[in-house]
Design a protein around this motif. Structure first.
Motif, PDB file in Angstrom:
ATOM      1  N   SER A 115     -95.061  99.054  57.045  1.00 41.38           N
ATOM      2  CA  SER A 115     -93.617  98.944  57.231  1.00 41.38           C
ATOM      3  C   SER A 115     -92.896  99.117  55.899  1.00 41.38           C
ATOM      4  O   SER A 115     -93.275  98.489  54.897  1.00 41.38           O
ATOM      5  N   PHE A 116     -91.825  99.943  55.886  1.00 36.13           N
ATOM      6  CA  PHE A 116     -91.134 100.268  54.637  1.00 36.13           C
ATOM      7  C   PHE A 116     -89.615 100.181  54.800  1.00 36.13           C
ATOM      8  O   PHE A 116     -89.083 100.241  55.917  1.00 36.13           O
ATOM      9  N   PHE A 117     -88.942 100.050  53.642  1.00 32.27           N
ATOM     10  CA  PHE A 117     -87.476 100.025  53.585  1.00 32.27           C
ATOM     11  C   PHE A 117     -87.020 100.865  52.404  1.00 32.27           C
ATOM     12  O   PHE A 117     -87.668 100.892  51.352  1.00 32.27           O
ATOM     13  N   TRP A 118     -85.870 101.570  52.592  1.00 30.91           N
ATOM     14  CA  TRP A 118     -85.293 102.333  51.490  1.00 30.91           C
ATOM     15  C   TRP A 118     -83.776 102.347  51.610  1.00 30.91           C
ATOM     16  O   TRP A 118     -83.227 102.236  52.721  1.00 30.91           O
ATOM     17  N   THR A 119     -83.091 102.440  50.476  1.00 30.18           N
ATOM     18  CA  THR A 119     -81.645 102.531  50.444  1.00 30.18           C
ATOM     19  C   THR A 119     -81.209 103.401  49.274  1.00 30.18           C
ATOM     20  O   THR A 119     -81.922 103.483  48.264  1.00 30.18           O
ATOM     21  N   HIS A 124     -78.679  97.593  44.987  1.00 33.45           N
ATOM     22  CA  HIS A 124     -79.742  96.978  45.796  1.00 33.45           C
ATOM     23  C   HIS A 124     -81.111  97.326  45.224  1.00 33.45           C
ATOM     24  O   HIS A 124     -82.014  96.476  45.196  1.00 33.45           O
ATOM     25  N   ARG A 125     -81.278  98.558  44.749  1.00 34.53           N
ATOM     26  CA  ARG A 125     -82.580  98.969  44.210  1.00 34.53           C
ATOM     27  C   ARG A 125     -82.907  98.254  42.905  1.00 34.53           C
ATOM     28  O   ARG A 125     -84.080  98.118  42.547  1.00 34.53           O
ATOM     29  N   GLN A 126     -81.884  97.806  42.177  1.00 36.64           N
ATOM     30  CA  GLN A 126     -82.143  97.022  40.978  1.00 36.64           C
ATOM     31  C   GLN A 126     -82.722  95.660  41.330  1.00 36.64           C
ATOM     32  O   GLN A 126     -83.586  95.127  40.629  1.00 36.64           O
ATOM     33  N   PRO A 129     -86.798  96.759  43.488  1.00 35.83           N
ATOM     34  CA  PRO A 129     -87.314  98.053  43.032  1.00 35.83           C
ATOM     35  C   PRO A 129     -88.458  98.542  43.908  1.00 35.83           C
ATOM     36  O   PRO A 129     -88.984  97.804  44.751  1.00 35.83           O
ATOM     37  N   VAL A 130     -88.851  99.781  43.704  1.00 33.85           N
ATOM     38  CA  VAL A 130     -89.968 100.363  44.449  1.00 33.85           C
ATOM     39  C   VAL A 130     -91.215  99.495  44.270  1.00 33.85           C
ATOM     40  O   VAL A 130     -91.554  99.089  43.163  1.00 33.85           O
ATOM     41  N   GLY A 131     -91.861  99.194  45.360  1.00 35.73           N
ATOM     42  CA  GLY A 131     -93.058  98.365  45.333  1.00 35.73           C
ATOM     43  C   GLY A 131     -92.808  96.915  45.683  1.00 35.73           C
ATOM     44  O   GLY A 131     -93.747  96.176  46.002  1.00 35.73           O
ATOM     45  N   SER A 132     -91.552  96.473  45.626  1.00 35.86           N
ATOM     46  CA  SER A 132     -91.226  95.097  45.981  1.00 35.86           C
ATOM     47  C   SER A 132     -91.105  94.971  47.498  1.00 35.86           C
ATOM     48  O   SER A 132     -91.178  95.964  48.233  1.00 35.86           O
ATOM     49  N   LYS A 133     -90.906  93.762  47.995  1.00 36.15           N
ATOM     50  CA  LYS A 133     -90.768  93.522  49.424  1.00 36.15           C
ATOM     51  C   LYS A 133     -89.331  93.134  49.757  1.00 36.15           C
ATOM     52  O   LYS A 133     -88.715  92.324  49.073  1.00 36.15           O
ATOM     53  N   TYR A 134     -88.808  93.734  50.820  1.00 39.59           N
ATOM     54  CA  TYR A 134     -87.476  93.410  51.312  1.00 39.59           C
ATOM     55  C   TYR A 134     -87.627  92.993  52.770  1.00 39.59           C
ATOM     56  O   TYR A 134     -87.913  93.812  53.636  1.00 39.59           O
ATOM     57  N   PHE A 135     -87.465  91.682  53.023  1.00 38.72           N
ATOM     58  CA  PHE A 135     -87.697  91.122  54.354  1.00 38.72           C
ATOM     59  C   PHE A 135     -89.055  91.539  54.907  1.00 38.72           C
ATOM     60  O   PHE A 135     -89.185  91.909  56.075  1.00 38.72           O
ATOM     61  N   ARG A 140     -89.896 101.685  49.495  1.00 41.94           N
ATOM     62  CA  ARG A 140     -90.543 102.955  49.173  1.00 41.94           C
ATOM     63  C   ARG A 140     -89.730 104.103  49.759  1.00 41.94           C
ATOM     64  O   ARG A 140     -89.177 104.001  50.860  1.00 41.94           O
ATOM     65  N   VAL A 141     -89.664 105.213  49.018  1.00 44.70           N
ATOM     66  CA  VAL A 141     -88.954 106.406  49.483  1.00 44.70           C
ATOM     67  C   VAL A 141     -89.654 106.964  50.722  1.00 44.70           C
ATOM     68  O   VAL A 141     -90.885 107.093  50.740  1.00 44.70           O
ATOM     69  N   PRO A 142     -88.905 107.301  51.771  1.00 42.82           N
ATOM     70  CA  PRO A 142     -89.526 107.846  52.984  1.00 42.82           C
ATOM     71  C   PRO A 142     -90.245 109.166  52.710  1.00 42.82           C
ATOM     72  O   PRO A 142     -89.794 109.982  51.900  1.00 42.82           O
ATOM     73  N   VAL A 143     -91.366 109.360  53.387  1.00 44.67           N
ATOM     74  CA  VAL A 143     -92.119 110.615  53.308  1.00 44.67           C
ATOM     75  C   VAL A 143     -92.494 111.046  54.711  1.00 44.67           C
ATOM     76  O   VAL A 143     -92.485 110.246  55.653  1.00 44.67           O
TER      77      VAL A 143
END
Length: 388
Positions: A115-119, A124-126, A129-135, A140-143
């Motif tokens: 499960s991933f989140f991106w904005t 918010h990214r500060q 950051p990439v690799g951290s958990k949000y809820f 992570r950037v969608p691929v």
């Protein structure tokens, strides 16, 4: 579509419909698994017989009832099951298990959903950051699906494999289409796709070959921030599972793996209660729950009635597994449908055998021999099945 439903849409465990009533006596072990056990049949001289049994997994950690079942060869083992991760309210339980031949290299494996989140909101990214958990979801950037299989699944689940080689990759849009995934909603942009990759590597000095399947879903929606409108994206990699065997032997096992995959069924009562738990957690503003006691209290508040939407979600997920089985090694696959008189339903077993037998323990025997009778030397009652 509300924010809560948007989270819920892509978050369900990748399980599917079990449509038969349980008629058997279960023998649970301490790991939360159950296998239908029966007396071994006396072997007939020169009889090549293939035997399956019904394996059932009991979700002891969470809901406390059978979660899923599937057919496996009678001498194979199952490791793993369902794990509850309460820091992710949209996906509080994930399935992760292996069905394997203890005497060989053949395996069917289900990987946990990712499960991933991106904005695109820089503030918010500060904070996240990439690799951290949000809820509970990894930032992570969608691929796309093939990149997800190569960049996420392989490093996480095959990162230690020696001499890794990518043999083939293929998009399978019908996988996502079967699920109805990626359907746009008012105010929400969505996409989804399915695919598979085939890899080769060495494991314990043995050259292995493996085919891995998966689906990626993504849902993006606008959200008002202090600096203007930003876009948040919820995305996940799900239906992640594979077939593996010794190099050069994978395609020859297609019928066997196809039988395991198509027999995989979730208990509708488990799925119903799991769905209610997800909705409850989201409605509680995605609050973290740390104790099993609290989870038990929430589960006790769920009801047994299955809503029409839950049931439809259920059927959609079964269609994905059927589609994967159809896409695995298509050029040599083959199963036959038989009528099980004990379960009063159809069951798919490997083709190429003249006769199929079953008993009330959920076991099956396939044989070529005309005079083979598994009732001889057994205290179980076996009945021959009719091919549909």
């Amino acid at each position: 579509m509300t924010y809560a439903r948007l989270i819920f849409r892509g978050a369900l465990v990748s399980l599917s419909l079990w449509s038969g009533a349980c008629k058997r006596t279960d023998t649970p072990d301490q790991t939360g698994t159950q296998a239908r056990q029966g007396v071994e049949v006396t072997k007939h001289e020169g009889t090549p017989a293939l035997r399956f049994k019904t394996f059932s997994y009991l979700d002891r950690e969470g809901i406390g009832i059978e979660a899923f079942r599937l057919l496996i060869p009678s001498d194979w083992k199952v490791e793993g099951g369902i794990r509850w991760i309460l820091d992710n309210p949209g996906m509080p339980a994930v399935a992760s298990f292996r069905v394997m031949d203890p005497k060989g290299a053949n395996e069917f494996e289900v990987f946990p959903n990712q499960s991933f989140f991106w904005t695109n909101n820089p503030m918010h990214r500060q904070l996240f950051p990439v690799g951290s958990k949000y809820f509970g979801s990894e930032v992570r950037v969608p691929v796309k699906v093939l990149d997800a299989l190569k960049q996420i699944v392989l490093p996480r689940f095959r990162g230690s494999a020696a001499a890794m080689q990518l043999v083939n990759e293929q998009l399978l849009p019908d996988l996502a289409k079967s699920l109805g995934a990626g359907q746009a909603q008012p105010g929400v942009s969505a996409w989804a796709d399915g695919g598979k990759i085939r890899i080769q590597y060495e494991r314990g000095g043995t050259a292995m070959e493996e085919e891995i399947f998966g689906i990626v879903e993504s849902y993006s929606f606008p959200i008002q921030t202090m600096t203007g409108v930003a876009t948040n994206t919820l995305w996940n990699a799900s239906y992640l599972f594979s077939f593996k065997a010794k190099k050069g032997a994978l395609d020859a096992q297609a019928k066997l793996f196809q039988t395991i995959a198509t027999s995989f069924r979730v208990n509708p009562q488990w799925f119903n209660k799991y769905t209610q738990v997800v909705e409850y957690l989201i409605k509680r503003q995605i609050q973290k729950i740390h104790s099993i006691g609290e989870l038990s209290r929430i589960i006790s508040q769920t009801h047994n009635e299955i809503s029409e939407s839950n049931l439809q979600s259920y059927y959609d997920r079964q269609a994905v597994y059927d589609r994967v089985a159809d896409n695995f090694s298509q050029h040599i696959r083959g199963v036959d449908a038989y009528y099980d008189p004990f379960e009063q339903k159809s069951v798919e077993l490997p083709s190429g055998y003249r006769h199929a037998w079953t008993n009330n323990l959920g076991e099956y025997i396939l044989t070529e021999q005309e005079d083979f009778n598994p009732n001889i030397g057994s205290n179980l009652h076996w009945e021959m099945m009719e091919r549909k």
